[in-house]
Scaffold this motif. Structure first.
Motif, mmCIF file in Angstrom:
data_model
loop_
_atom_site.group_PDB
_atom_site.id
_atom_site.type_symbol
_atom_site.label_atom_id
_atom_site.label_comp_id
_atom_site.label_asym_id
_atom_site.label_seq_id
_atom_site.Cartn_x
_atom_site.Cartn_y
_atom_site.Cartn_z
ATOM 1 N N ILE A 239 -27.135 -0.288 -8.393
ATOM 2 C CA ILE A 239 -27.515 -1.186 -9.502
ATOM 3 C C ILE A 239 -26.889 -2.568 -9.289
ATOM 4 O O ILE A 239 -27.542 -3.604 -9.505
ATOM 5 C CB ILE A 239 -27.070 -0.590 -10.866
ATOM 6 N N GLY A 240 -25.633 -2.585 -8.835
ATOM 7 C CA GLY A 240 -24.955 -3.860 -8.554
ATOM 8 C C GLY A 240 -25.747 -4.703 -7.565
ATOM 9 O O GLY A 240 -25.910 -5.925 -7.746
ATOM 10 N N TYR A 241 -26.268 -4.048 -6.516
ATOM 11 C CA TYR A 241 -27.097 -4.767 -5.532
ATOM 12 C C TYR A 241 -28.399 -5.253 -6.168
ATOM 13 O O TYR A 241 -28.795 -6.409 -5.998
ATOM 14 C CB TYR A 241 -27.401 -3.866 -4.327
ATOM 15 N N GLU A 242 -29.052 -4.327 -6.909
ATOM 16 C CA GLU A 242 -30.348 -4.662 -7.545
ATOM 17 C C GLU A 242 -30.223 -5.887 -8.452
ATOM 18 O O GLU A 242 -31.089 -6.755 -8.479
ATOM 19 C CB GLU A 242 -30.749 -3.498 -8.462
ATOM 20 N N LYS A 243 -29.114 -5.939 -9.197
ATOM 21 C CA LYS A 243 -28.961 -6.991 -10.208
ATOM 22 C C LYS A 243 -28.198 -8.214 -9.705
ATOM 23 O O LYS A 243 -27.831 -9.102 -10.478
ATOM 24 C CB LYS A 243 -28.239 -6.440 -11.457
ATOM 25 N N GLY A 244 -27.915 -8.236 -8.416
ATOM 26 C CA GLY A 244 -27.312 -9.434 -7.825
ATOM 27 C C GLY A 244 -25.806 -9.576 -8.038
ATOM 28 O O GLY A 244 -25.262 -10.669 -7.877
ATOM 29 N N TYR A 245 -25.111 -8.484 -8.379
ATOM 30 C CA TYR A 245 -23.648 -8.551 -8.498
ATOM 31 C C TYR A 245 -22.960 -8.169 -7.196
ATOM 32 O O TYR A 245 -21.756 -8.323 -7.045
ATOM 33 C CB TYR A 245 -23.154 -7.651 -9.644
ATOM 34 N N LEU A 246 -23.720 -7.627 -6.261
ATOM 35 C CA LEU A 246 -23.199 -7.315 -4.926
ATOM 36 C C LEU A 246 -24.187 -7.884 -3.916
ATOM 37 O O LEU A 246 -25.337 -8.162 -4.250
ATOM 38 C CB LEU A 246 -23.076 -5.791 -4.736
ATOM 39 N N GLY A 247 -23.729 -8.044 -2.671
ATOM 40 C CA GLY A 247 -24.629 -8.534 -1.629
ATOM 41 C C GLY A 247 -24.355 -9.988 -1.270
ATOM 42 O O GLY A 247 -23.216 -10.471 -1.431
#
Ligand SMILES: Cc1cc2nc3c(=O)[nH]c(=O)nc-3n(C[C@H](O)[C@H](O)[C@H](O)COP(=O)(O)O)c2cc1C
Ligand code: SF4
Length: 530
Positions: A239-247
């Motif tokens: 979810i963090g990746y999907e929502k732009g909090y990771l990556g």
């Protein structure tokens, strides 16, 4: 309006039937055509009340516990979904004294939110720490953590900010953040609870650490015995990746942070930071010589922050509210809150987050309600398998790093294991030494050979063979282990052994136990103790 019912998904709650209760609740909702939604939250940490079911009412959440599948129909029929009274009703959750008396900073959201809902996390104050950190210089973030006085919650109590400063100041093309989620100490579960109950707070803490020291990659080294935490973390990271909090572009900052979970290798020593790094690199979990410390030369030889789950999960509130706010809790050099884990022979086992300085007695009696058996308390082991056994005369020791060290004990990860008067401390001392023999990584001689010799000597003491001479030999051996071991496993194992002898000498002065029926030797009998 739809009613929300909370049924924990925490492994401790699941182990006593929370999944079955959730399924039965869903069935009841379907068959009665009720406008009710079930949220699988984390645990509030009151394990004796699990499965603890909460119902949201206009006046706040009302708790019911321990709820069983059998009791559910009656509960619903009696108006549980409107928060009505019942024999299992505990009243407003926040008013339950065990919870009300706590100071929850790190665990502020645990048990309240849906652990895998990012919107729930954000609406309960999540990501405010990161938001602030993104507007600060890396040095300022590090200084905020130094100011907070946060010390590593994994056991050694090293100042987190100082470790981060070393990584920040070490030049390298690549740096890493490694979260130590091996949680091997007996009687501890705070790491597991936060990973299952509020995984985003750990992800946020690791992201802030990365931004502070200039790391772009992170790993959570998770013990393989935590399958629920594994699933929850993987879901939260996705979810963090999907929502732009990771990556590649953390929260639109242009900064990269990649995060992965890796499963541990099932050895206690893999919780020690250098063994952990070896294991993470795909090698056998064995201690590395220090120096260099991991902050200078860590994962794949690069500067690495290695921090415990609770240390990292505490960073968001420090960044959100400021280091001074956190520092205002606690005593002397132990600042902030300690996540105390009550276990063993205790009436009310569970998680207590409270400012440092609370005494052992207050933790065990005011929160834990004394022994579960109702028999007198005889010994308490604090700090995991390497911690000392304290007698009742030391119960007024404050939970503070230095206070424990002064009494030849160790606060460690905050696990408190209680024993009643049926415990035999000679057997516990043997257990400690055997634990060291089994878990030794084998790199240094005092621990590899000494722990096995230690078990043999304790066996002789118990069997009343040359007792005085063997007690002297054991004291010598403990000195060699303390002074000559390469790491704290061999170096600290004398703490439980020597405290058992010091405070409970009568247990080492009993007549030899009778040989077992069938004439088997001493070794066979002692093996049956475990
Ligand atoms: C034998 C041994 C086992 C350890 N096991 C753990 C563990 O399970 N979890 C943990 O966080 N730290 C453990 N530690 C401490 C780590 O080596 C290290 O101090 C810690 O990960 C640093 O993080 P912190 O400063 O946030 O506590 C262990 C240490 C030793 C000597
Ligand atoms: S003390 Fe034990 S665990 Fe630590 S390095 Fe030596 S052999 Fe390995």
């Amino acid at each position: 309006m739809s009613v929300r019912v909370y049924i924990p998904r925490d492994a401790a709650a699941v182990s006593v039937g929370a999944d079955a209760v959730a399924r039965a609740m869903t069935q009841q909702i379907g068959s009665r055509r009720l406008d009710v939604s079930v949220v699988r939250n984390g645990s509030r940490g009151m394990f004796w009340l699990e499965p603890l079911v909460e119902v949201e009412t206009p006046g706040g959440r009302i708790a019911y516990g321990r709820v069983s599948v059998e009791a559910l129909e009656d509960l619903i029929g009696s108006g549980m979904l409107e928060g009505r009274p019942h024999a299992l009703c505990l009243g407003p959750t926040e008013e339950i004294p065990f919870l009300k008396k706590q100071e929850r900073l790190t665990f502020a959201r645990c048990g309240i939110t849906d652990p895998v809902s990012l919107s729930d996390y954000v609406s309960h104050g999540g990501y405010r720490g990161l938001e602030r950190a993104l507007h600060l210089m890396p040095e300022t973030i590090v200084e905020e953590v130094v100011t907070s006085g946060l010390r590593g919650r994994g056991g050694a109590g090293f100042p987190t900010g100082i470790k981060w400063r070393t990584v920040l100041q070490t030049e390298a093309d690549q740096k890493y953040i490694v979260c130590n989620a091996d949680e091997g100490d007996s009687g501890t579960y705070a790491d597991r609870m936060i990973m299952e109950g509020d995984p985003f707070v750990l992800i946020e803490g690791m992201t802030i650490a990365a931004i502070a020291v200039g790391a772009t990659s992170g790993y959570i080294y998770l013990r393989s015995e935590y399958p629920h935490a594994y699933r929850t973390l993987r879901r939260a990271i996705a979810i963090g990746y999907e929502k732009g909090y990771l990556g590649a572009n953390v929260a639109g900052s242009g900064k990269r942070f990649d995060l992965e979970v890796r499963l541990g290798a099932g050895a206690y020593i893999c919780g020690e930071e250098t063994s952990l790094l070896e294991s993470l690199e795909g090698k056998r979990g064995q201690i590395r010589f220090k120096p260099p410390v991991p902050a200078i030369k860590g994962l794949f030889g690069k500067p690495t922050v290695v921090n415990n789950v609770i240390s990292l999960a505490t960073v968001p509130i420090i960044l959100e509210k400021g280091g001074g706010y956190y520092r205002d809790f606690g005593m002397d050099k132990s600042r902030g809150t300690l996540t105390i884990q009550l276990a063993g022979n205790i009436k009310h086992g569970g998680l207590v987050e409270k400012a440092f300085g609370l005494t052992l007695r207050e933790a065990i009696y005011d929160f834990g309600g004394g022994t579960a058996s109702g028999r007198p308390l005889r010994a308490v082991q604090v700090g995991g398998p390497l911690g000392a056994y304290f007698p009742p005369s030391l119960l007024d020791t404050p939970l503070d790093y230095e206070a424990f060290t002064e009494r030849k004990g160790m606060l460690g990860h905050g696990g408190i294991v209680v024993f009643d008067d049926t415990v035999d401390l000679a057997r516990q001392a043997r257990f400690a030494m055997e634990f060291c023999a089994v878990e030794s990584c084998g790199k240094c001689t005092p621990c590899r050979i000494g722990s096995t010799r230690g078990v043999e000597v304790i066996d002789k003491i118990i069997a009343n063979e040359d007792r005085a001479k063997n007690l002297e030999l054991l004291a010598d051996l403990c000195e060699v282990l303390t002074d000559g071991s390469l790491c704290a496993l061999g170096g600290l194992i004398p703490l439980p052994v020597q405290s058992a002898i010091r405070y409970f000498p009568e247990d080492f002065d009993k007549p030899a136990p009778p040989p077992p029926v069938g004439g088997a030797g001493r070794n066979q009998e002692t093996r049956s103790w475990h």
